[in-house]
Scaffold this motif. Sequence first.
Motif, PDB file in Angstrom:
ATOM      1  N   ALA A   2       0.879  -1.262   0.088  1.00  0.00           N
ATOM      2  CA  ALA A   2       0.117   0.156   0.019  1.00  0.00           C
ATOM      3  C   ALA A   2       0.802   1.304   0.077  1.00  0.00           C
ATOM      4  N   TYR A   5       1.074   3.895  -3.039  1.00  0.00           N
ATOM      5  CA  TYR A   5      -0.063   4.909  -3.357  1.00  0.00           C
ATOM      6  C   TYR A   5       0.214   5.956  -2.804  1.00  0.00           C
ATOM      7  N   ILE A  44      -7.590  -7.369   3.040  1.00  0.00           N
ATOM      8  CA  ILE A  44      -8.092  -6.432   2.360  1.00  0.00           C
ATOM      9  C   ILE A  44      -7.748  -6.708   0.694  1.00  0.00           C
ATOM     10  N   ALA A  45      -8.868  -6.653  -0.070  1.00  0.00           N
ATOM     11  CA  ALA A  45      -8.607  -7.200  -1.378  1.00  0.00           C
ATOM     12  C   ALA A  45      -7.872  -5.725  -2.219  1.00  0.00           C
ATOM     13  N   ASP A  46      -8.488  -4.772  -1.980  1.00  0.00           N
ATOM     14  CA  ASP A  46      -7.941  -3.613  -2.716  1.00  0.00           C
ATOM     15  C   ASP A  46      -7.588  -2.313  -1.808  1.00  0.00           C
ATOM     16  N   PRO A  47      -6.367  -2.694  -1.341  1.00  0.00           N
ATOM     17  CA  PRO A  47      -5.808  -1.357  -0.661  1.00  0.00           C
ATOM     18  C   PRO A  47      -5.827  -0.141  -1.203  1.00  0.00           C
ATOM     19  N   ARG A  48      -5.730   0.054  -2.321  1.00  0.00           N
ATOM     20  CA  ARG A  48      -5.751   1.356  -2.970  1.00  0.00           C
ATOM     21  C   ARG A  48      -7.190   1.912  -3.020  1.00  0.00           C
ATOM     22  N   ALA A  49      -8.077   0.973  -3.175  1.00  0.00           N
ATOM     23  CA  ALA A  49      -9.556   1.487  -3.213  1.00  0.00           C
ATOM     24  C   ALA A  49     -10.163   1.965  -1.691  1.00  0.00           C
ATOM     25  N   TYR A  52      -8.319   5.328  -0.912  1.00  0.00           N
ATOM     26  CA  TYR A  52      -9.043   6.520  -1.480  1.00  0.00           C
ATOM     27  C   TYR A  52     -10.464   6.609  -0.736  1.00  0.00           C
ATOM     28  N   ARG A  53     -11.034   5.586  -0.782  1.00  0.00           N
ATOM     29  CA  ARG A  53     -12.494   5.907   0.167  1.00  0.00           C
ATOM     30  C   ARG A  53     -12.172   6.460   1.444  1.00  0.00           C
TER      31      ARG A  53
END
Length: 168
Positions: A2, A5, A44-49, A52-53
């Motif tokens: 992560a 990002y 955590i499947a998508d740490p970037r998402a 951002y959320r």
Amino acid sequence: MAIHYYRELLNFCARSLKDRDAAADLVQEAYARLLAVSRAGQAIADPRALLYRTVRNLLIDQCRRRGVRADHQSLEAMTEDAQPALPRHQQPEELYAFGQYAQAIHDAVEGLPPRCREAFVLNRFEGLSHQEVADRMGISRNMVAQHVIRGMLVCKACHAAFHGEPGP
């Protein structure tokens, strides 16, 4: 993973806030929350998402706090006469007057003869029908009706006297 990002999130926040230091604080908070989720054992499947959320939510929270703070400061800047008043029903004088009125009605009901008061309270405050009151008290429905009418007349007279109106 992560950490890749960080720059991207920092630039996103800096564009939104127009303050790089505040943006860095927000991104750091987002990473702290991501770490907390990770340590709690959640996958955590998508740490970037998620980052951002989280950053978007933090930006929204910050904007709301700023709005509340601005409203609070604008109220403090007003003179006491210019500040908005409470609604009429929440004014101290109104609350006091209502308390006095409620006490007067209570005293009026308490002043009724015991059987009359019992029938009136059962009907008007406990919601029993005339027949149910009659059955409970062992009297006729007509007698219940007379007791209720007497109670209502006493309450109306109290209301009129309290508000300075002519009696019923």
